[in-house]
Design a protein around this motif. Structure first.
Motif, PDB file in Angstrom:
ATOM      1  N   LEU A 182      -9.509   0.431 -21.790  1.00  0.00           N
ATOM      2  CA  LEU A 182      -8.351   1.888 -21.280  1.00  0.00           C
ATOM      3  C   LEU A 182      -8.750   1.750 -19.719  1.00  0.00           C
ATOM      4  N   ASP A 183      -9.747   1.799 -19.050  1.00  0.00           N
ATOM      5  CA  ASP A 183      -9.886   1.907 -17.520  1.00  0.00           C
ATOM      6  C   ASP A 183      -9.210   1.498 -16.085  1.00  0.00           C
ATOM      7  N   SER A 184      -8.899   0.587 -17.102  1.00  0.00           N
ATOM      8  CA  SER A 184      -7.147  -0.129 -15.229  1.00  0.00           C
ATOM      9  C   SER A 184      -6.610   0.641 -16.228  1.00  0.00           C
ATOM     10  N   HIS A 185      -5.674   1.011 -16.795  1.00  0.00           N
ATOM     11  CA  HIS A 185      -4.883   1.480 -17.504  1.00  0.00           C
ATOM     12  C   HIS A 185      -5.024   3.053 -16.664  1.00  0.00           C
ATOM     13  N   LEU A 186      -6.309   3.920 -17.511  1.00  0.00           N
ATOM     14  CA  LEU A 186      -6.582   5.441 -16.462  1.00  0.00           C
ATOM     15  C   LEU A 186      -6.446   5.271 -14.811  1.00  0.00           C
ATOM     16  N   ALA A 187      -7.237   4.507 -14.146  1.00  0.00           N
ATOM     17  CA  ALA A 187      -7.084   4.121 -12.874  1.00  0.00           C
ATOM     18  C   ALA A 187      -6.141   4.287 -12.261  1.00  0.00           C
ATOM     19  N   ASP A 188      -5.057   3.474 -12.901  1.00  0.00           N
ATOM     20  CA  ASP A 188      -3.462   3.004 -12.879  1.00  0.00           C
ATOM     21  C   ASP A 188      -3.177   4.613 -12.724  1.00  0.00           C
ATOM     22  N   ALA A 189      -3.255   5.011 -13.921  1.00  0.00           N
ATOM     23  CA  ALA A 189      -2.159   6.286 -13.960  1.00  0.00           C
ATOM     24  C   ALA A 189      -3.486   7.793 -13.032  1.00  0.00           C
ATOM     25  N   GLN A 190      -4.135   7.450 -12.945  1.00  0.00           N
ATOM     26  CA  GLN A 190      -4.786   8.285 -11.359  1.00  0.00           C
ATOM     27  C   GLN A 190      -3.973   7.941  -9.726  1.00  0.00           C
ATOM     28  N   LYS A 191      -4.305   6.587  -9.936  1.00  0.00           N
ATOM     29  CA  LYS A 191      -3.903   6.754  -8.890  1.00  0.00           C
ATOM     30  C   LYS A 191      -1.845   7.110  -8.354  1.00  0.00           C
ATOM     31  N   ALA A 192      -1.678   7.077  -9.546  1.00  0.00           N
ATOM     32  CA  ALA A 192       0.408   7.399  -9.379  1.00  0.00           C
ATOM     33  C   ALA A 192       0.393   9.286  -8.978  1.00  0.00           C
ATOM     34  N   PHE A 193      -0.391   9.607 -10.434  1.00  0.00           N
ATOM     35  CA  PHE A 193      -0.580  11.261 -10.682  1.00  0.00           C
ATOM     36  C   PHE A 193      -1.300  11.537  -8.957  1.00  0.00           C
ATOM     37  N   GLU A 194      -2.015  10.543  -8.258  1.00  0.00           N
ATOM     38  CA  GLU A 194      -2.346  11.142  -6.206  1.00  0.00           C
ATOM     39  C   GLU A 194      -1.298  10.893  -5.610  1.00  0.00           C
ATOM     40  N   GLN A 195      -0.686   9.438  -6.042  1.00  0.00           N
ATOM     41  CA  GLN A 195       0.618   9.804  -5.280  1.00  0.00           C
ATOM     42  C   GLN A 195       1.559  10.846  -4.949  1.00  0.00           C
ATOM     43  N   SER A 196       1.925  11.194  -6.978  1.00  0.00           N
ATOM     44  CA  SER A 196       3.043  11.804  -6.547  1.00  0.00           C
ATOM     45  C   SER A 196       2.599  13.371  -5.895  1.00  0.00           C
ATOM     46  N   LEU A 197       1.298  13.680  -5.920  1.00  0.00           N
ATOM     47  CA  LEU A 197       0.840  15.222  -5.732  1.00  0.00           C
ATOM     48  C   LEU A 197       0.430  14.529  -3.618  1.00  0.00           C
ATOM     49  N   ALA A 198       0.961  13.575  -2.958  1.00  0.00           N
ATOM     50  CA  ALA A 198       1.597  13.315  -1.718  1.00  0.00           C
ATOM     51  C   ALA A 198       2.604  13.582  -1.400  1.00  0.00           C
ATOM     52  N   THR A 199       3.532  13.630  -2.323  1.00  0.00           N
ATOM     53  CA  THR A 199       4.763  13.896  -1.608  1.00  0.00           C
ATOM     54  C   THR A 199       5.374  14.504  -1.782  1.00  0.00           C
ATOM     55  N   VAL A 200       4.482  15.705  -1.698  1.00  0.00           N
ATOM     56  CA  VAL A 200       4.894  17.487  -2.089  1.00  0.00           C
ATOM     57  C   VAL A 200       4.350  18.417  -0.911  1.00  0.00           C
ATOM     58  N   LYS A 201       4.627  18.628  -0.555  1.00  0.00           N
ATOM     59  CA  LYS A 201       4.499  19.252   0.669  1.00  0.00           C
ATOM     60  C   LYS A 201       3.897  20.601   0.648  1.00  0.00           C
ATOM     61  N   PHE A 202       2.974  21.625   0.964  1.00  0.00           N
ATOM     62  CA  PHE A 202       2.886  22.962   0.865  1.00  0.00           C
ATOM     63  C   PHE A 202       4.070  23.740   1.478  1.00  0.00           C
ATOM     64  N   SER A 203       5.155  23.719   2.259  1.00  0.00           N
ATOM     65  CA  SER A 203       6.333  23.951   2.501  1.00  0.00           C
ATOM     66  C   SER A 203       7.328  23.865   0.964  1.00  0.00           C
ATOM     67  N   ASP A 204       6.929  22.843   0.652  1.00  0.00           N
ATOM     68  CA  ASP A 204       7.914  22.698  -0.553  1.00  0.00           C
ATOM     69  C   ASP A 204       7.495  23.768  -1.648  1.00  0.00           C
ATOM     70  N   LEU A 205       7.234  23.535  -1.815  1.00  0.00           N
ATOM     71  CA  LEU A 205       6.288  24.754  -2.958  1.00  0.00           C
ATOM     72  C   LEU A 205       6.420  26.202  -2.564  1.00  0.00           C
TER      73      LEU A 205
END
Length: 106
Positions: free
Chosen positions: A71-94
């Motif tokens: 599981l570790d590599s799959h969960l690391a990939d999921a965490q990376k995808a989550f963090e990359q998704s967060l990086a696409t949302v500017k505070f001004s968008d919110l």
């Protein structure tokens, strides 16, 4: 207490200015110049895996002995995808979404 700790973290990251006492807080950065990922980093969440689990599984157990290898590599990939998704949302968008939601309520 949670809000105070959060503001301290955001201040240390240079995202907000905090006035002593009841002076409040204000953004130190333009809303379009930081993302949810910046807030995530400031909160200290990146210091650990968000999917931390079963730190000492039984190596003699068929599942426990292999759980991290599987599981570790799959969960690391999921965490990376989550963090990359967060990086696409500017505070001004919110802020824009909030304004739109408030308008829809009227």
């Amino acid at each position: 207490m949670i809000i105070r700790r959060t503001l301290i973290s955001l201040k240390a990251a240079g995202l907000v200015n905090v006035a002593a006492g009841t002076g409040g807080a204000e953004l130190a950065v333009k809303p379009e110049d930081f993302t949810l990922f910046d807030i995530y980093k400031a909160s200290g969440s990146m210091e650990e895996n968000i999917f931390g689990f079963h730190e000492q599984p039984n190596p003699a157990c068929p599942v426990g002995g292999n759980i991290h290898n599987i599981l570790d590599s799959h969960l690391a990939d999921a965490q990376k995808a989550f963090e990359q998704s967060l990086a696409t949302v500017k505070f001004s968008d919110l802020a824009a979404e909030l304004k739109k939601a408030e308008s829809a309520e009227k």
